[in-house]
Design an enzyme around this catalytic site. Structure first.
Site, short mmCIF file in Angstrom:
data_model
loop_
_atom_site.label_atom_id
_atom_site.label_comp_id
_atom_site.label_asym_id
_atom_site.label_seq_id
_atom_site.Cartn_x
_atom_site.Cartn_y
_atom_site.Cartn_z
N GLU A 19 18.11 -2.95 -10.06
CA GLU A 19 18.56 -2.27 -8.84
C GLU A 19 19.88 -2.86 -8.32
OE1 GLU A 19 15.30 -2.12 -6.13
OE2 GLU A 19 13.95 -1.26 -7.61
N HIS A 30 -0.60 7.01 -5.20
CA HIS A 30 0.34 5.89 -5.17
C HIS A 30 -0.42 4.58 -5.37
CE1 HIS A 30 3.04 2.84 -3.12
NE2 HIS A 30 3.78 3.33 -4.09
N GLU A 78 0.73 0.71 -5.36
CA GLU A 78 1.64 -0.43 -5.28
C GLU A 78 0.87 -1.67 -5.70
OE1 GLU A 78 4.11 -2.95 -5.53
OE2 GLU A 78 5.05 -1.11 -4.79
N HIS A 86 7.75 2.71 -10.76
CA HIS A 86 8.83 2.06 -10.03
C HIS A 86 8.78 0.56 -10.30
CE1 HIS A 86 10.43 5.28 -7.17
NE2 HIS A 86 9.74 5.89 -8.12
N GLU A 87 9.94 -0.10 -10.17
CA GLU A 87 10.11 -1.47 -10.65
C GLU A 87 9.61 -1.57 -12.09
OE1 GLU A 87 10.21 -0.85 -6.67
OE2 GLU A 87 8.22 -1.07 -7.55
N GLU A 133 11.81 4.61 -11.92
CA GLU A 133 12.93 4.21 -11.08
C GLU A 133 13.92 3.43 -11.95
OE1 GLU A 133 13.19 2.42 -6.58
OE2 GLU A 133 12.09 1.29 -8.09
N GLU A 175 16.75 4.71 -1.30
CA GLU A 175 16.25 3.91 -0.19
C GLU A 175 17.22 2.81 0.24
OE1 GLU A 175 14.55 2.11 -3.97
OE2 GLU A 175 14.93 4.11 -3.14
#
Length: 694
Positions: free
Chosen positions: A179, A404, A406, A474-475, A493, A499
């Protein structure tokens, strides 16, 4: 003419038999099908494997050696002889389950060199080259053998020696995240270590040396484009490229762990493909299917439980501060009422998906996992969120829930729960999940891009196949084309996303960012970037931040940035009764054909895509911080067909800094002889829908 599989196999067999009799003179050549690319493999004076690459007779990769450092044994790099050489040719076409194009041609010439050490151990190593018209891939094979069974790789010494000091678009070789904003420098000016700033990213940053992450893309002074990456990253460490700015050299630097182990395997095994895309136009890098072609065919012919789609979600609230992930916050966004409001909006506008973040218990201390206080539960919702009611309500409205997870990179805990979590999704007919891995990895000493995590991401794909769940990671580990084999790998991602505009302290993503990303990160695969923010000023929520594009630029990203799942991320109040929202409703997500009409990396791109199962075309144009006049030639349209064109374009006084949200909508009839002359504002763009008349 398309050859049958039997004929193709016969040609390959004849070629391989013929090559078994050729003279082994330690020097071997192979060309691309169109003869523009040539690879010269040979053994050096020390009998080291080495190669060079030519494009149209210009040397683009100088003499580069190949080999390995192994733990507790001698390196596997010198004193080789060639045992055998096999050649073959493949020319086939395969269908994408979903993607940028309906069909992909897979046409290459292959060279396989079997090597054996002349020393007493006589260890063996095979090297395979596949040479395409748009680049090359090569990999190592470790055969099953007496003196090489358990392999512990401490370094892979694959070199990429450049011929000149090229212009490069790069990010640092971080072992945990991708990122970063892209740097544009000469190769000799790459300095990744200055980007090591602890605690400036959500992930633990570790950059052990001057290295870059892949894909890393270059342009030679003669106008040739090169992009270095890898394909089919399986049970191996991710590869960064260590940079020698003085000798203009790169060397594979695998991501390891705290024990300095890069890869543990048992023979037989293969490494990922090391890839070099080589083109004469920037846009040809995007149209290339080299990375996909170097992966195995799909394990399934179709995914009846997943279709490319757009989705809304409870997500942007948390980034601009109108909601919170955790239940103890001032306003817990993931509540049943808000989820139903989202579903109503999605249903009204024919959007088929809805994501909810912060729905499950464990968010109160999610950043504190080092103290063992994080207890994410992937089946237990907060008291104000009725999971089954939301799923049922969505079903009644034709809107499917996107789950989702996380994990906070606590892999040990997630792997203990993943079967239970995926079984719940299957029971509720939830067929997509967005996974997240923010923070440093547990177990400690491992990194996001090392072999341990590569294998974890692979496990998640396999669980997805078993439980009928598509994965948007993501990540993540980098995209290397595995979506061909595992179509449940729908997006990821792995890029500095939207973001950052909402909360970063460095001014957010500059306009040029997304004129570089398609030629770097997107070459690996689809990006879940979340385009389409209409309230680009972020007022009144984030007065010190903004989106550094015009609204027309945001619309164009739905075409420019490819993903089979595209989010509609802004607060729904900013979309209601907004004329420009019609483009988001109309634009496709699954494509029959994709064409880059014109582009220059870091400056602008114009890309056209035809929607699968319709004859509709969509065009996206974006520019960097500079105003730009461009022409869009519609000669790709079907002959003798009139189209209704709708242009969502910058207004005369649009500007990404001080006037970003004004735009114009123009409507006219066009055909394949029409040429648009457009003026893009600084940080601006244009989105065009082209619908056949009648």
């Amino acid at each position: 003419m398309k050859l049958s599989s039997t004929i193709k196999i016969l040609i390959c067999f004849i070629a391989m038999v013929a090559c078994k009799t050729e003279k082994k003179d330690a020097s071997t050549l192979i060309n691309s099908p169109n003869n523009k690319i040539k690879v010269h493999f040979y053994l050096t004076k020390n009998n080291e494997p080495s190669y060079m690459v030519y494009f149209k007779n210009e040397k683009v990769i100088d003499s580069s050696t190949m080999g390995f450092e192994l733990k507790e044994t001698l390196p596997l790099s010198k004193n080789f002889k060639i045992l055998d050489v096999q050649r073959s040719t493949v020319n086939e076409t395969w269908d994408m389950v979903w993607g940028e194009d309906a069909n992909v041609q897979n046409h290459y010439n292959e060279l396989k060199i079997a090597l054996e050490e002349t020393s007493e151990l006589k260890r063996q190593l095979n090297i395979i080259f596949k040479v395409y018209d748009d680049g090359i891939g090569f990999r190592y094979e470790f055969p099953k053998q007496e003196h090489l069974n358990d392999v512990v790789i401490t370094d892979e010494n694959t070199e990429f020696n450049l011929t000149k000091d090229h212009k490069v678009w790069w990010i640092p070789g971080d072992w945990d995240i991708y990122e970063y904003l892209y740097n544009t420098t000469r190769f000799s000016e790459i300095d990744a270590l200055k980007h090591y700033k602890p605690n400036t990213h959500l992930g633990q940053t570790y950059i052990p040396e001057n290295a870059v992450n892949t894909p890393v893309t270059m342009k030679t002074d003669s106008g040739v484009y090169l992009s270095f990456h890898e394909a089919d990253l399986t049970n191996y460490a991710g590869m960064t490229l260590a940079v020698d700015t003085g000798d203009l050299k790169m060397k594979s630097e695998l991501v390891g762990n705290n024990e300095n182990i890069k890869v543990k395997r048992q023979t037989p095994f293969e490494t990922p493909w090391r890839t070099i895309q080589i083109t004469e136009k920037a846009g040809d890098l995007i149209e290339s299917k080299l990375i996909l072609n170097l992966n195995d065919p799909s394990l399934v012919e179709d995914l009846p439980y997943f279709k490319p789609t757009k989705y809304v979600g409870i997500w942007w609230d948390m980034h601009i501060g109108t909601g919170h992930w955790d239940y103890s916050g001032n306003y817990h966004a993931a509540n049943t009422k808000y989820a139903k409001d989202m579903i109503d909006f999605a249903s009204e506008h024919n959007i088929a998906g809805m994501l909810v973040e912060g729905w499950n218990t464990g968010w109160e201390k999610w950043w504190d996992k080092k103290n063992k206080k994080v207890h994410f539960d992937f089946v237990t919702p907060y008291p104000d969120y009725d999971l089954e009611e939301v799923v049922s309500y969505g079903k009644s409205k034709g809107v499917a829930l996107v789950m989702h997870h996380e994990t906070s990179a606590d892999i040990i805990r997630y792997e203990k729960q993943i079967d239970t979590a995926f079984a719940l999704m299957k029971k509720l007919n939830i067929h997509a999940v967005k996974t997240g891995y923010v923070g440093s990895v547990i177990p400690e000493g491992e990194y996001h891009h090392g072999q341990y995590m590569v294998n974890h991401y692979q496990k998640v794909l396999e669980k997805g196949m078993a439980y009928q769940v598509a994965i948007n990671a993501h990540e993540p580990i980098k995209a290397t084309g595995k979506r061909r084999t595992y179509p449940v790998a729908i997006s990821r991602e792995g890029v500095r996303g939207q973001e950052y505009n909402a909360w970063s302290k460095d001014g957010g993503n500059p306009p040029e960012h997304l004129t570089i990303v398609p030629f770097t990160r997107m070459l690996g695969g689809p990006i879940d970037y979340t385009p389409g923010i209409f309230n680009t000023s972020l007022s009144p929520y984030k007065t010190d931040n903004q989106i550094n594009t015009t609204l027309a630029h945001q619309l164009a990203l739905y075409v420019v940035l490819y993903s089979p799942v595209q989010m509609v991320p802004d607060l729904i109040t900013h979309y209601k009764n907004h004329p420009a929202f019609e483009f988001i409703k109309d634009v496709g997500v699954d494509w029959n054909t994709s064409k880059v009409l014109d582009a220059e990396i870091g400056e602008f791109i114009t890309l056209a895509r035809q929607e699968k199962r319709t004859k509709n075309w969509f065009v996206g144009c974006i520019t960097d911080e500079n105003a730009r006049a461009i022409k869009v030639d519609l000669n790709f349209l079907e002959e003798d067909q009139i189209y209704i064109a709708k242009l969502y374009k910058d207004a005369q006084d649009s500007h990404y800094m001080n006037n970003p949200e004004i735009y114009e909508i123009l409507k006219q009839e066009v055909d394949n002889k029409t040429i648009f002359e457009l003026n893009l504002a600084p940080g601006g763009g244009c989105a065009i829908s082209l619908i056949p008349k009648n």
